[in-house]
Scaffold this active site. Structure first.
Site, PDB file in Angstrom:
ATOM      1  CG  HIS A  57      -0.352   0.076   2.533  1.00 60.53           C
ATOM      2  ND1 HIS A  57       0.448  -0.917   3.061  1.00 60.53           N
ATOM      3  CD2 HIS A  57      -0.416   1.043   3.495  1.00 60.53           C
ATOM      4  CE1 HIS A  57       0.837  -0.578   4.280  1.00 60.53           C
ATOM      5  NE2 HIS A  57       0.342   0.609   4.558  1.00 60.53           N
ATOM      6  CG  ASP A  61       4.753   3.367   7.533  1.00 58.82           C
ATOM      7  OD1 ASP A  61       3.898   3.559   6.640  1.00 58.82           O
ATOM      8  OD2 ASP A  61       4.500   2.739   8.578  1.00 58.82           O
ATOM      9  CG  HIS A  62       4.244   0.047   4.391  1.00 59.84           C
ATOM     10  ND1 HIS A  62       4.263  -1.292   4.685  1.00 59.84           N
ATOM     11  CD2 HIS A  62       3.714   0.658   5.487  1.00 59.84           C
ATOM     12  CE1 HIS A  62       3.755  -1.497   5.889  1.00 59.84           C
ATOM     13  NE2 HIS A  62       3.423  -0.317   6.396  1.00 59.84           N
ATOM     14  CG  HIS A 115      -4.153   0.354   6.783  1.00 58.13           C
ATOM     15  ND1 HIS A 115      -4.211   0.976   8.016  1.00 58.13           N
ATOM     16  CD2 HIS A 115      -2.910   0.622   6.282  1.00 58.13           C
ATOM     17  CE1 HIS A 115      -3.064   1.598   8.247  1.00 58.13           C
ATOM     18  NE2 HIS A 115      -2.257   1.396   7.212  1.00 58.13           N
ATOM     19  CG  ASP A 134       0.560  -1.328   7.872  1.00 55.64           C
ATOM     20  OD1 ASP A 134       1.441  -2.183   8.069  1.00 55.64           O
ATOM     21  OD2 ASP A 134       0.799  -0.098   7.895  1.00 55.64           O
ATOM     22  CG  HIS A 172       3.755  -1.317  11.574  1.00 56.42           C
ATOM     23  ND1 HIS A 172       4.585  -0.222  11.674  1.00 56.42           N
ATOM     24  CD2 HIS A 172       3.018  -1.124  10.455  1.00 56.42           C
ATOM     25  CE1 HIS A 172       4.350   0.604  10.665  1.00 56.42           C
ATOM     26  NE2 HIS A 172       3.406   0.073   9.907  1.00 56.42           N
TER      27      HIS A 172
END
Length: 256
Positions: A57, A61-62, A115, A134, A172
């Site tokens: 996605h 942070d990905h 998400h 996530d 995470h």
């Protein structure tokens, strides 16, 4: 057929990066690229040459590490067609029911929105492993940021229906906080309490609590256990549809 080697490594504050190395097929995949330096260091440590990044996605942070990794490796970047406008530089757009053939691996793409609207999961059935980004966490799930609770419940149900022995790699390290919340909802779940103790011990020693497995999540993840009478009694939604119980739990976790 040999099984791929999987290397998980921590990066950023609480993210995990993952490399999948198919020696037989001559490919190495990165699942997302949270931090370019960390991905490149992991590749160097293993002596692997990256061929592809599979994006789950669009959150920074990905994907923030993609430019740095691509510059060093000239890898191909594959990601969700529903988020093409939000993930720069995708070489190939995918979505359910696509199946990627990379090396000797067959990788099914599952649409798992909630998400984010275009979130996807990558499932390698032959290796009994899924990379869920996530959407699902150990004893938890992602926040519903772009979709609806009903949409997210559908995505969680899809993942939960994978074979019980499937290993689940998440984005995470949230396991301890998720387990503590779960025990507030289901205090008599002895298996959940044992997993919390094990997770706390692992983190105290600097060890990861991931990957998890579908069978463990079905036993201990309250977000997947909305059919349990005790959870329905706790929420006061004894006869409600499953997704409404899920929505209540997710809102409680948001406030926790």
């Amino acid at each position: 057929m040999t099984q791929p080697e999987i290397h998980q490594f921590p990066c950023l504050k609480d993210n995990y990066g993952v490399l999948v190395h198919d020696r037989e097929g001559g490919v190495t995949l990165a699942i997302d690229a949270p931090d370019g330096a960390a991905v490149l260091a992991a590749l160097d440590e293993r002596g692997w040459d990256l061929t592809h990044i599979l994006v789950t996605h669009h959150h920074a942070d990905h994907i923030a590490g993609i430019p740095a990794v691509r510059a060093k490796t000239s890898c191909k970047v594959i990601g969700p067609k529903g988020e093409a406008a939000r993930v720069p530089g995708l070489d190939q757009l995918v979505g359910e029911p696509d199946v990627l053939s990379l090396g000797s691996l067959k990788i099914a793409v599952l649409d798992t929105p909630g998400h984010t609207l275009g979130h996807v999961t990558y499932w390698i059935e032959q290796a009994s492993v899924a990379f869920v980004g996530d959407t699902l966490f150990a004893m938890g799930c992602g926040r519903v940021l772009e979709g609806t609770p009903q949409m997210m419940w559908g995505s969680l149900s899809k993942i939960a229906a994978l074979p019980r022995e499937t290993s689940i790699y998440c984005g995470h390290e949230y396991t301890v906080s998720n387990a503590k919340f779960g025990l507030q909802i289901e205090p008599d779940n002895a298996r959940l309490a044992a997993r919390l103790a094990a997770a706390e011990a692992a983190r105290a020693e600097g060890r990861a609590t991931l990957p998890t497995r579908i069978d463990l999540e079905l036993e201990t993840n309250v977000f997947l256990r909305v059919d349990q009478p005790s959870i329905r009694k706790t929420t006061g939604l004894v006869t409600a549809e499953d997704w409404k119980v899920f929505a209540d739990l997710r809102e409680r976790k948001n406030r926790a």
